[in-house]
Design an enzyme around this catalytic site. Structure first.
Site, mmCIF file in Angstrom:
data_model
loop_
_atom_site.group_PDB
_atom_site.id
_atom_site.type_symbol
_atom_site.label_atom_id
_atom_site.label_comp_id
_atom_site.label_asym_id
_atom_site.label_seq_id
_atom_site.Cartn_x
_atom_site.Cartn_y
_atom_site.Cartn_z
ATOM 1 N N GLU A 13 60.083 64.083 74.252
ATOM 2 C CA GLU A 13 58.658 63.766 74.492
ATOM 3 C C GLU A 13 58.277 62.467 73.793
ATOM 4 O O GLU A 13 58.644 62.247 72.638
ATOM 5 C CB GLU A 13 57.810 64.924 73.972
ATOM 6 C CG GLU A 13 56.644 65.261 74.865
ATOM 7 C CD GLU A 13 57.084 65.765 76.228
ATOM 8 O OE1 GLU A 13 57.134 64.944 77.168
ATOM 9 O OE2 GLU A 13 57.376 66.961 76.346
ATOM 10 N N ASP A 36 60.161 58.232 76.626
ATOM 11 C CA ASP A 36 60.450 57.437 77.847
ATOM 12 C C ASP A 36 60.020 55.983 77.705
ATOM 13 O O ASP A 36 60.792 55.067 78.011
ATOM 14 C CB ASP A 36 59.894 58.094 79.132
ATOM 15 C CG ASP A 36 58.378 58.238 79.210
ATOM 16 O OD1 ASP A 36 57.691 58.032 78.186
ATOM 17 O OD2 ASP A 36 57.890 58.572 80.316
ATOM 18 N N LEU A 59 51.066 68.776 83.741
ATOM 19 C CA LEU A 59 52.271 69.078 84.533
ATOM 20 C C LEU A 59 52.479 68.002 85.615
ATOM 21 O O LEU A 59 53.082 68.254 86.648
ATOM 22 C CB LEU A 59 52.173 70.470 85.161
ATOM 23 C CG LEU A 59 52.060 71.633 84.166
ATOM 24 C CD1 LEU A 59 51.899 72.963 84.904
ATOM 25 C CD2 LEU A 59 53.284 71.701 83.245
ATOM 26 N N SER A 60 51.925 66.831 85.372
ATOM 27 C CA SER A 60 52.122 65.668 86.256
ATOM 28 C C SER A 60 51.472 65.829 87.618
ATOM 29 O O SER A 60 52.069 65.485 88.647
ATOM 30 C CB SER A 60 53.608 65.357 86.448
ATOM 31 O OG SER A 60 54.187 65.059 85.236
ATOM 32 N N SER A 61 50.241 66.323 87.629
ATOM 33 C CA SER A 61 49.536 66.411 88.911
ATOM 34 C C SER A 61 49.324 65.017 89.494
ATOM 35 O O SER A 61 49.402 64.836 90.720
ATOM 36 C CB SER A 61 48.193 67.125 88.726
ATOM 37 O OG SER A 61 47.465 66.566 87.657
ATOM 38 N N SER A 62 49.118 64.017 88.647
ATOM 39 C CA SER A 62 48.918 62.672 89.208
ATOM 40 C C SER A 62 50.222 62.090 89.748
ATOM 41 O O SER A 62 50.225 61.465 90.814
ATOM 42 C CB SER A 62 48.251 61.730 88.209
ATOM 43 O OG SER A 62 48.605 62.008 86.911
ATOM 44 N N GLU A 95 49.856 53.670 88.506
ATOM 45 C CA GLU A 95 49.156 54.245 87.350
ATOM 46 C C GLU A 95 48.920 53.179 86.269
ATOM 47 O O GLU A 95 47.854 53.116 85.666
ATOM 48 C CB GLU A 95 49.980 55.412 86.800
ATOM 49 C CG GLU A 95 49.207 56.248 85.848
ATOM 50 C CD GLU A 95 49.470 57.743 85.988
ATOM 51 O OE1 GLU A 95 49.945 58.204 87.047
ATOM 52 O OE2 GLU A 95 49.183 58.451 85.029
ATOM 53 N N ASP A 140 57.446 61.121 84.521
ATOM 54 C CA ASP A 140 56.776 62.058 85.421
ATOM 55 C C ASP A 140 57.081 61.728 86.885
ATOM 56 O O ASP A 140 57.417 62.605 87.690
ATOM 57 C CB ASP A 140 55.263 62.030 85.203
ATOM 58 C CG ASP A 140 54.883 62.385 83.783
ATOM 59 O OD1 ASP A 140 55.766 62.804 83.012
ATOM 60 O OD2 ASP A 140 53.694 62.229 83.443
ATOM 61 N N TYR A 185 46.996 58.070 73.973
ATOM 62 C CA TYR A 185 48.344 57.787 74.497
ATOM 63 C C TYR A 185 48.667 56.305 74.309
ATOM 64 O O TYR A 185 49.710 55.940 73.770
ATOM 65 C CB TYR A 185 48.400 58.176 75.980
ATOM 66 C CG TYR A 185 49.762 58.022 76.622
ATOM 67 C CD1 TYR A 185 50.670 59.072 76.625
ATOM 68 C CD2 TYR A 185 50.139 56.836 77.224
ATOM 69 C CE1 TYR A 185 51.916 58.940 77.210
ATOM 70 C CE2 TYR A 185 51.384 56.691 77.814
ATOM 71 C CZ TYR A 185 52.261 57.754 77.806
ATOM 72 O OH TYR A 185 53.505 57.606 78.386
HETATM 73 C C1 GLA Z 1 52.979 61.595 79.957
HETATM 74 C C2 GLA Z 1 53.493 60.282 80.534
HETATM 75 C C3 GLA Z 1 55.021 60.215 80.477
HETATM 76 C C4 GLA Z 1 55.539 60.527 79.064
HETATM 77 C C5 GLA Z 1 54.893 61.805 78.519
HETATM 78 C C6 GLA Z 1 55.245 62.066 77.083
HETATM 79 O O1 GLA Z 1 53.374 62.678 80.738
HETATM 80 O O2 GLA Z 1 53.068 60.133 81.876
HETATM 81 O O3 GLA Z 1 55.456 58.935 80.901
HETATM 82 O O4 GLA Z 1 55.333 59.449 78.207
HETATM 83 O O5 GLA Z 1 53.479 61.764 78.628
HETATM 84 O O6 GLA Z 1 56.599 62.340 76.946
#
Ligand code: GLA
Length: 393
Positions: free
Chosen positions: A34, A37, A125-128, A166, A178, A228
């Site tokens: 986490e 990336d 959970l990466s909805s976008s 994004e 994601d 972030y």
């Molecule tokens: C979000 C970002 C990812 C990653 C995670 C943390 O999901 O979209 O690129 O940085 O946070 O691991």
């Protein structure tokens, strides 16, 4: 909504006739790795059964009409001027993707579209990413067909288009994890992705007797985007400091744990030093987790998940009372091997590795304890691991 229900809803909205096609892209859960990336490190996500399904039909003009099954309004987008849609409540991610595709030389084709999202919005959970990758795949496919290009769409390119949308259109400086997981996922596999060069291996999730439980804090993620971006800036600072004594490093994750221990004092800011410690140790945990998984050593895998969460809580400071409560309550239950936050943090979800036989007990007792302590309920999902973005035929 089932596929036939979605087609029915589409014809109810836009009228019958023509060819209606369906495309799908999933959300993801990250098992470990986490905030690595965007530091050029390792991640280990898997694609979920929940995601975005799009029903669409081509139009003969340069207009997109789109709607979500759970929102009232139809949004109209003029393909000849994509600049004016950044502030849309819903539809801005799609406009960003269209803008990036156009800059990439794709021929945009007008469409009527209906989106069905089964992921919790903004739930980590990466909805976008699911919306971005599904949208990119739709329009890249139609562009190839318009140009007579026979090769299938390159899904890594779709992930990169989604990420750029994004970064550039939405203004969130996210990494590639994601979108990559949404584009490249594989049924019953997790993706070991090296973010420095996008090389990857699909690792089978041999989970007999074990399950993954996803729990959603249901916390509204207020300042998540600015926090972030702040973490990214702190990593950048740590990298620059370390580069003065380790001149060959290209990313923060190029620093080994022993080099970090030897040279961490060049990072003068104590907070920044802890951020770097998380990134360096987390990257090493990804490699160890994959070894554990390959050896069928679920106990070690679970311990590494726990260590990941503790590092995100104490050194990276992206958890918060809601995530920490879910994790602490979950770890109390016998049969739970490991539990951690997944995704960006600041709310969102946890992922837990547990013996399958205790899953119901986990959901019941953690759900009760969480609601008592936090004041509103958590949600739980038992998702299978599925394929990345594709057309449903
Ligand atoms: C979000 C970002 C990812 C990653 C995670 C943390 O999901 O979209 O690129 O940085 O946070 O691991």
């Amino acid at each position: 909504m089932t596929n036939s229900e979605l087609i029915q809803a589409f014809t109810d909205l836009y009228g019958p006739g023509g060819e209606i096609r369906l495309f799908h892209s999933p959300g993801r859960v990250n098992l470990i790795g986490e905030h690595t990336d965007y530091n050029g490190g390792y991640v280990f996500p898997a694609a979920l059964s929940m995601g975005t399904t799009i029903a669409l039909r081509k139009r003969t003009d340069h207009v997109i009409r789109m709607k979500a099954t759970d929102l009232p309004d139809v949004v109209t987008i003029d393909l000849d001027d994509l600049s004016g849609y950044k502030d849309l409540f819903w539809g801005n991610y799609q406009a960003g993707v269209l803008d990036e595709l156009q800059q990439d030389g794709h021929t945009l084709v007008g469409c009527d579209m209906l989106y069905d999202d089964t992921l919790p919005h903004g739930g980590g959970l990466s909805s976008s990413a699911a919306i971005e990758v599904a949208t990119a795949l739709v329009f890249a496919t139609l562009s190839n067909e318009a140009k007579g290009i026979k090769e299938p769409v390159n899904m890594i390119d779709m992930a990169l288009i989604g990420q750029r949308a994004e970064n550039n259109y939405i203004g969130v400086n996210c990494g590639i994890m994601d979108q990559f997981a949404s584009a490249m996922g594989k049924e019953n596999h997790a993706i070991f992705l090296r973010c420095s060069d996008l090389s990857y291996d699909l690792i089978p999730l041999q989970m007999e007797g074990y399950s993954l439980i996803i729990a959603n804090t249901n916390k509204k993620r207020g300042l998540a985007d600015s926090k972030y971006n702040e973490r990214r800036a702190e990593c950048e600072e740590a990298f620059k400091n370390l580069q003065t004594v380790l001149p060959t490093i290209e990313n923060l994750t190029d620093v080994s744990i022993s080099d970090f221990e030897a040279h961490q004092n060049v990072i003068k800011n104590e907070t920044v030093r802890r951020r770097a410690k998380h990134v360096v140790t987390e990257n090493a945990r990804v490699l160890k987790s994959i070894e554990a998984l390959k050896a069928g050593d679920m106990t070690s895998f679970g311990e590494l998940m726990n260590a990941s969460h503790d590092s995100l809580r104490d050194d990276y400071e992206v958890t918060g009372i809601e995530l920490d409560t879910l994790v602490a309550e979950t770890r109390k239950i016998p049969g739970v091997l490991g539990s951690r936050m997944t995704g960006a943090g600041f709310g969102g979800c946890t992922v837990t590795l547990a013996k399958t036989e205790v899953c119901e007990a986990v959901i019941k007792s953690v759900g009760k304890a969480y609601e008592e302590k936090i004041g509103y309920p958590a949600s739980f999902y038992l998702s299978s691991i599925e394929d990345g973005g594709h057309e449903i035929r």
